[in-house]
Structure formats: C-alpha cells, structure tokens
Design a protein around this motif. Structure first.
Motif, short mmCIF file in Angstrom:
data_model
loop_
_atom_site.label_atom_id
_atom_site.label_comp_id
_atom_site.label_asym_id
_atom_site.label_seq_id
_atom_site.Cartn_x
_atom_site.Cartn_y
_atom_site.Cartn_z
N MET A 1 40.20 28.87 27.78
CA MET A 1 39.73 29.63 28.93
C MET A 1 39.92 28.86 30.24
SD MET A 1 38.85 32.47 27.59
CE MET A 1 37.77 33.36 28.67
N GLY A 2 40.63 27.74 30.20
CA GLY A 2 40.87 26.94 31.40
C GLY A 2 41.78 27.66 32.39
N ALA A 3 41.89 27.10 33.58
CA ALA A 3 42.68 27.70 34.65
C ALA A 3 44.18 27.50 34.46
CB ALA A 3 42.24 27.13 35.99
N LYS A 4 44.57 26.56 33.63
CA LYS A 4 45.99 26.33 33.39
C LYS A 4 46.19 25.72 32.02
CE LYS A 4 45.83 21.95 35.86
NZ LYS A 4 46.36 21.16 36.94
N SER A 5 47.44 25.61 31.62
CA SER A 5 47.75 25.06 30.31
C SER A 5 47.45 23.57 30.26
CB SER A 5 49.22 25.31 29.98
OG SER A 5 50.05 24.65 30.91
N THR A 6 47.37 23.05 29.05
CA THR A 6 47.11 21.63 28.87
C THR A 6 48.32 20.80 29.30
OG1 THR A 6 47.93 21.67 26.62
CG2 THR A 6 45.59 22.08 26.92
N THR B 1 47.21 33.55 23.13
CA THR B 1 46.33 34.71 23.18
C THR B 1 45.10 34.41 24.01
OG1 THR B 1 47.08 35.36 20.98
CG2 THR B 1 45.06 36.37 21.76
N ASP B 2 44.74 35.33 24.88
CA ASP B 2 43.51 35.27 25.67
C ASP B 2 43.35 34.01 26.51
OD1 ASP B 2 42.78 37.78 24.74
OD2 ASP B 2 41.78 36.94 22.98
N CYS B 3 44.42 33.58 27.13
CA CYS B 3 44.35 32.48 28.11
C CYS B 3 44.13 33.15 29.46
CB CYS B 3 45.63 31.66 28.09
SG CYS B 3 46.03 30.98 26.48
N MET B 4 42.95 33.71 29.62
CA MET B 4 42.66 34.66 30.70
C MET B 4 42.66 34.07 32.10
SD MET B 4 39.84 37.03 28.95
CE MET B 4 39.98 37.46 27.23
N GLU B 5 42.52 32.78 32.24
CA GLU B 5 42.47 32.18 33.58
C GLU B 5 43.81 31.62 34.04
OE1 GLU B 5 39.76 32.47 35.56
OE2 GLU B 5 38.91 33.64 33.91
N TRP B 6 44.78 31.53 33.16
CA TRP B 6 46.08 30.98 33.54
C TRP B 6 46.77 31.91 34.53
CZ3 TRP B 6 49.10 28.81 28.74
CH2 TRP B 6 48.29 27.89 28.06
N LEU C 1 52.96 36.51 24.03
CA LEU C 1 51.94 36.28 25.06
C LEU C 1 51.03 37.50 25.08
CD1 LEU C 1 54.41 35.11 27.85
CD2 LEU C 1 53.11 33.67 26.28
N ASP C 2 49.72 37.27 24.93
CA ASP C 2 48.78 38.38 24.82
C ASP C 2 47.49 38.04 25.56
OD1 ASP C 2 47.17 40.50 24.06
OD2 ASP C 2 47.40 40.18 21.92
N GLY C 3 47.04 38.95 26.40
CA GLY C 3 45.76 38.79 27.07
C GLY C 3 45.73 37.69 28.11
N MET C 4 46.73 37.67 28.97
CA MET C 4 46.80 36.66 30.03
C MET C 4 46.86 37.41 31.36
SD MET C 4 49.48 34.10 28.13
CE MET C 4 49.14 32.66 29.12
N GLU D 1 49.37 42.76 27.70
CA GLU D 1 48.29 42.55 28.66
C GLU D 1 48.52 41.36 29.57
OE1 GLU D 1 44.14 44.22 27.52
OE2 GLU D 1 44.77 42.85 25.92
N LEU D 2 49.63 41.39 30.25
CA LEU D 2 49.90 40.44 31.32
C LEU D 2 50.03 41.23 32.61
CD1 LEU D 2 50.76 38.58 28.88
CD2 LEU D 2 52.31 37.52 30.50
N TYR D 3 49.53 40.68 33.67
CA TYR D 3 49.59 41.33 34.97
C TYR D 3 50.90 40.95 35.63
CZ TYR D 3 48.09 42.68 39.67
OH TYR D 3 48.00 43.25 40.90
N ILE D 4 51.99 41.28 35.01
CA ILE D 4 53.30 40.82 35.49
C ILE D 4 53.77 41.68 36.66
CG2 ILE D 4 55.72 40.61 34.91
CD1 ILE D 4 54.92 39.75 32.19
N ILE D 5 54.16 41.02 37.74
CA ILE D 5 54.71 41.72 38.88
C ILE D 5 56.24 41.71 38.80
CG2 ILE D 5 54.97 41.67 41.39
CD1 ILE D 5 52.10 40.61 41.49
N GLU D 6 56.82 40.59 38.38
CA GLU D 6 58.27 40.49 38.30
C GLU D 6 58.69 39.89 36.97
OE1 GLU D 6 60.38 38.78 41.57
OE2 GLU D 6 58.70 39.25 42.91
N LEU D 7 59.71 40.46 36.42
CA LEU D 7 60.34 39.94 35.20
C LEU D 7 61.82 40.19 35.39
CD1 LEU D 7 59.96 38.80 32.33
CD2 LEU D 7 59.73 41.15 31.55
#
Length: 136
Positions: A1-6, A24-29, A46-49, A79-85
């Motif tokens: 649940m951190g703000a970014k990856s390790t 999965t569910d890395c909601m703050e990244w 990638l799921d739930g980001m 479930e990604l809030y992707i604007i550009e791909l």
C-alpha cells in the motif's frame, strides 16, 4: 500500500531474469517500475492500481537500442487509471519501434478492463489471438 514500488523493483539488474510479473492492489503507486527493461518478460498482469496514470518509460543511455517488451506475450491491465498507452517518440527512438509501429510486437493475449480514463489505444500487434476490452 506504499506510494511507490520497492527499491529492488526499480533496480532492473536484480530482477533481470523475471518472465512473469503480477501486481495487485498497489493502490498508492503513481508510476510503475521500469519493467520495459526486462528482456525476458513474457507476462505482465497489473490489477487495482488506480493512481497509475501512464505506462512510463525509464530507459537509460545503455537501453536506447533495445526494444522494450520484446518478448511480452500476455498483458492484463485491470483497474488502472490510464490516460495514455501509446508508443510515442517519448518512449522510443524510431529505430527500436516494431516495423508495424506496435508497442508490444509479440503480444498474443491482451485484456483491458476498467481503465475508465484511457484516452489513446496503440496499434494492435499482428500476432494477437485474444483481445478482451471491458468497461473502457
């Protein structure tokens, strides 16, 4: 649940041989680690980001002649809030884009689901056998 990856995920050398990644569910990244630099990556799920806004390129000087996602066959984006791909000049220099301009040249299965803010869709790879698009 951190703000970014390790830290170890961002050090490509420590995960260089990975073939499959599922997050999965890395909601703050907001951005993803530089997975496009993994030469053997075949499956990316990638799921739930919900805060990830784009698939960002982080190439370094040594990687400019390497085509990203060269072996990627399975891509699930749920479930990604992707604007550009999009494969753009920001992503690659012209000589490393696939001949057909496709971002994922070996992709055979692609599922996009619940990416409600997707604005652009890249060219489909010629090898694609399964495409699932839901709630876009």
């Amino acid at each position: 649940m951190g703000a970014k990856s390790t830290i170890w995920m961002n050090n490509v050398n420590s995960i260089l041989n990975l073939e499959k990644i599922k997050l999965t569910d890395c909601m703050e990244w907001e951005t993803l680690p530089p997975f496009e630099q993994l030469p053997f990556l075949k499956s990316l799920k990638l799921d739930g980001m919900l805060r990830v806004k784009w698939l960002e390129n982080k190439f370094n000087e040594k990687m400019t002649n390497v085509m990203p996602f060269l072996l990627l066959e399975l891509l699930y984006i749920i479930e990604l809030y992707i604007i550009e791909l999009e494969a753009s000049e920001d992503w690659f220099e012209e000589e490393v884009v696939a001949e057909d301009g496709c971002l994922f040249p070996r992709l055979i299965e692609w599922v996009l689901s619940y990416c409600l803010e997707l604005k652009e869709f890249p060219s489909l790879p010629s090898k694609l056998k399964r495409l699932g698009i839901y709630e876009i």
